[in-house]
Design a protein around this motif. Structure first.
Motif, PDB file in Angstrom:
ATOM      1  N   ILE A 441     -48.934-133.157 -48.123  1.00 61.11           N
ATOM      2  CA  ILE A 441     -48.249-132.354 -49.155  1.00 61.11           C
ATOM      3  C   ILE A 441     -48.417-130.847 -48.925  1.00 61.11           C
ATOM      4  N   VAL A 442     -49.379-130.473 -48.061  1.00 60.60           N
ATOM      5  CA  VAL A 442     -49.459-129.095 -47.564  1.00 60.60           C
ATOM      6  C   VAL A 442     -49.701-129.216 -46.068  1.00 60.60           C
ATOM      7  N   ARG A 443     -48.813-128.599 -45.280  1.00 57.09           N
ATOM      8  CA  ARG A 443     -48.960-128.670 -43.825  1.00 57.09           C
ATOM      9  C   ARG A 443     -49.102-127.257 -43.288  1.00 57.09           C
ATOM     10  N   ASP A 444     -50.221-126.976 -42.670  1.00 57.19           N
ATOM     11  CA  ASP A 444     -50.491-125.631 -42.137  1.00 57.19           C
ATOM     12  C   ASP A 444     -50.189-124.547 -43.171  1.00 57.19           C
ATOM     13  N   GLY A 445     -50.614-124.794 -44.393  1.00 60.80           N
ATOM     14  CA  GLY A 445     -50.487-123.777 -45.433  1.00 60.80           C
ATOM     15  C   GLY A 445     -49.145-123.747 -46.150  1.00 60.80           C
ATOM     16  N   VAL A 446     -48.220-124.637 -45.757  1.00 60.02           N
ATOM     17  CA  VAL A 446     -46.892-124.643 -46.381  1.00 60.02           C
ATOM     18  C   VAL A 446     -46.729-125.917 -47.211  1.00 60.02           C
ATOM     19  N   PHE A 447     -46.279-125.776 -48.452  1.00 58.80           N
ATOM     20  CA  PHE A 447     -46.114-126.945 -49.324  1.00 58.80           C
ATOM     21  C   PHE A 447     -45.024-127.857 -48.774  1.00 58.80           C
ATOM     22  N   SER A 448     -45.349-129.131 -48.597  1.00 60.75           N
ATOM     23  CA  SER A 448     -44.381-130.091 -48.068  1.00 60.75           C
ATOM     24  C   SER A 448     -44.296-131.323 -48.963  1.00 60.75           C
ATOM     25  N   GLY A 449     -44.853-131.215 -50.166  1.00 59.92           N
ATOM     26  CA  GLY A 449     -44.833-132.354 -51.093  1.00 59.92           C
ATOM     27  C   GLY A 449     -43.585-132.312 -51.952  1.00 59.92           C
ATOM     28  N   ARG A 450     -43.630-133.049 -53.045  1.00 63.46           N
ATOM     29  CA  ARG A 450     -42.455-133.033 -53.922  1.00 63.46           C
ATOM     30  C   ARG A 450     -42.844-133.224 -55.383  1.00 63.46           C
ATOM     31  N   ARG A 451     -41.972-132.702 -56.205  1.00 60.61           N
ATOM     32  CA  ARG A 451     -42.112-132.836 -57.650  1.00 60.61           C
ATOM     33  C   ARG A 451     -42.078-134.322 -58.013  1.00 60.61           C
ATOM     34  N   GLY A 452     -43.028-134.746 -58.801  1.00 59.49           N
ATOM     35  CA  GLY A 452     -43.042-136.141 -59.233  1.00 59.49           C
ATOM     36  C   GLY A 452     -43.817-137.070 -58.319  1.00 59.49           C
ATOM     37  N   ALA A 453     -44.300-136.569 -57.180  1.00 61.86           N
ATOM     38  CA  ALA A 453     -45.092-137.427 -56.276  1.00 61.86           C
ATOM     39  C   ALA A 453     -46.457-137.753 -56.878  1.00 61.86           C
ATOM     40  N   GLY A 454     -46.910-136.919 -57.788  1.00 69.26           N
ATOM     41  CA  GLY A 454     -48.216-137.152 -58.421  1.00 69.26           C
ATOM     42  C   GLY A 454     -48.118-138.195 -59.519  1.00 69.26           C
ATOM     43  N   ASN A 455     -49.087-139.074 -59.567  1.00 73.06           N
ATOM     44  CA  ASN A 455     -49.139-140.132 -60.584  1.00 73.06           C
ATOM     45  C   ASN A 455     -50.046-139.730 -61.750  1.00 73.06           C
TER      46      ASN A 455
END
Ligand code: MN
Ligand code: MN
Length: 463
Positions: A441-455
């Motif tokens: 969800i963070v790759r080399d300091g850049v956010f790569s996750g998504r809204r709603g992925a968290g439970n």
């Protein structure tokens, strides 16, 4: 069969550090050991050479704001900030300042249902709720058993503010929590003392921001901490002291622990790094940033808290994140201090601050850092799948570069406050990548996750 391998990093648990690979399957850790690569290169790998592999931090004390029509992204954006900081699980409160409706603040169960509905599909990391028991609710203690059974086994009560619980209600809340396996969190300050000091200060015209701190002395915190522990003992219940800030309150918790009583305490990054010198600034717009409760304390208190983290009088560090903005919630330029929103942002800087000041600063070990920021909070707050790099747990991981140096600044943070108490502070170490249940969800300091992925986490009663 693994879906992803993290190779060559130094894996840190609360007990030990070792160079090892971590294999992830179906979002969980399936193996930890040396040379797990399959040789045919078919399993995707993430190179962690030179990096620490830490369990994602578990921040049990935040006041993230609920999304609203005018500010639909606030909850999501603070969850993104958490991700950037290496926090993969946070607990939020639903007190009125967070945007809960009047109806949701009148009842624990209504508040829980509203929180769940309004945060559904919003968070980038896993999260849970810790309820707020208020003296202004109709009958919160009667609702506690159902609240606990619904996956919210902790709640915060206040001994100060107009929504505080009186001692008899606090005792009942502790007793009910104890009977049903929940744990009460208590904000400990003596309301009688503080209300009198505030009234006197206002009567004398002493309403500038620094008087916020002058009217909340350490003895008021220590007395209330003693009383909360005594009431918990009488109620045969565990008790959790939030945002402990000073040596005298720490002594109360340490004395209870020495007797074998189930008393626990957190402190916060700001009490470990900043002192009451901040209230001496001439510029009110500076001082207002440190209007928090309890206030910042002396250098000797700061030293005592680090010793408490080492010796075990303190169990964990959490942020008390309040994403205030200076001109909005803080109402800058400064109104009289009793009207200023208490709190400061911190959801994104937890690991940075505690690693840099604690581990790089030689005050605590790396293993103790993992214990304080992940393993113990997950355990105490009933999150059995979180908080450790261990087969079967969720693959919530942080790849952390211990050699990096960076400067914390509002301009490089992602939270929804508009300042940081750590502006311009140089820190050692940096979060490189973050995984939530095996997803990067963070790759080399850049956010790569998504809204709603968290439970939303339905937590277990643990006490
Ligand atoms: Mn509080
Ligand atoms: Mn708080």
């Amino acid at each position: 069969m693994a879906d992803l391998l993290i190779v060559g990093g130094t894996v840190v648990t609360a007990e030990r550090s070792m160079v090892a690979d971590v294999a992830i399957g179906d979002g969980r850790i399936v193996e930890v050991g040396e040379h797990l690569a399959d040789g045919n290169g078919r399993t995707p790998t993430l190179d962690a050479g030179g990096l620490l592999v830490l369990p994602g931090c578990v921040d049990v004390h935040t006041h993230t704001r609920l999304p609203s029509e005018t500010e639909p992204d606030r909850f999501f954006q603070d969850s993104v900030a958490a991700a950037h900081g290496g926090t993969t699980t946070f607990l939020a409160f639903n007190n009125p300042g967070t945007g809960i409706s009047d109806e949701g603040s009148r009842s624990l169960l209504a508040g829980m249902r509203e929180f769940r509905a309004r945060t559904d599909g919003e968070s980038a990391v896993d999260f849970g709720l810790s309820a707020v028991i208020s003296g202004q609710q109709d009958d919160p203690i009667a609702e506690l058993p159902e609240l606990i059974a619904s996956g919210v086994p902790t709640a915060k009560a206040f001994m100060v503010y107009d929504f505080r619980l009186t001692d008899d209600r606090l005792f009942e809340a502790l007793r009910t929590m104890g009977r049903h396996g929940g744990m009460l969190e208590v904000h400990c300050e003596n309301a009688t003392v503080i209300d009198a000091l505030v009234t006197d200060a206002v009567a004398r015209g002493n309403v500038s921001c620094r008087h916020h701190a002058l009217t909340r002395p350490t003895y008021a915190e220590a007395e209330a901490t003693h009383r909360a522990i005594a009431l918990a003992r009488a109620a045969d219940a565990s008790v959790y002291i939030v945002h402990l800030s000073c040596a005298d309150a720490l002594a109360e918790v340490a004395a209870a622990k020495a007797r074998g009583w189930p008393a626990y305490a957190e402190t916060c990054p700001h009490y470990l790094t900043l002192t009451d010198e901040r209230y001496d600034a001439a510029d009110e717009a500076e001082v207002i940033r440190s209007v928090i409760s309890p206030p910042l304390r002396s250098e000797s208190d700061r030293g005592a808290l680090w010793l408490g983290l080492r010796a075990g009088g303190l169990d964990l560090v959490a942020t008390d994140h309040v994403p205030d903005r200076l001109a909005v919630e803080k109402r800058c330029p400064a109104p009289p201090f009793p009207q200023i929103s208490n709190g400061a942002p911190g959801i994104e800087t937890l690991l940075s601050i505690v690693y840099s000041e604690g581990v790089a600063g030689g005050r605590i070990s790396l293993e103790r850092l993992v214990d304080l920021l992940a393993t113990t909070p997950a355990k105490l707050f009933g999150m059995g799948t979180k908080g450790a790099i261990e087969v079967g747990r969720d693959a919530d991981l942080v790849l952390f570069d211990p050699q990096a140096s960076r400067t914390i600044s509002q301009s490089n943070l992602h939270h929804t406050g508009d300042f940081t108490p750590y502006e311009g502070r140089a820190v050692r170490g940096a979060v490189r990548s973050v995984l939530l249940r095996g997803e990067v969800i963070v790759r080399d300091g850049v956010f790569s996750g998504r809204r709603g992925a968290g439970n939303f986490l339905e937590r277990m009663a643990t006490a």
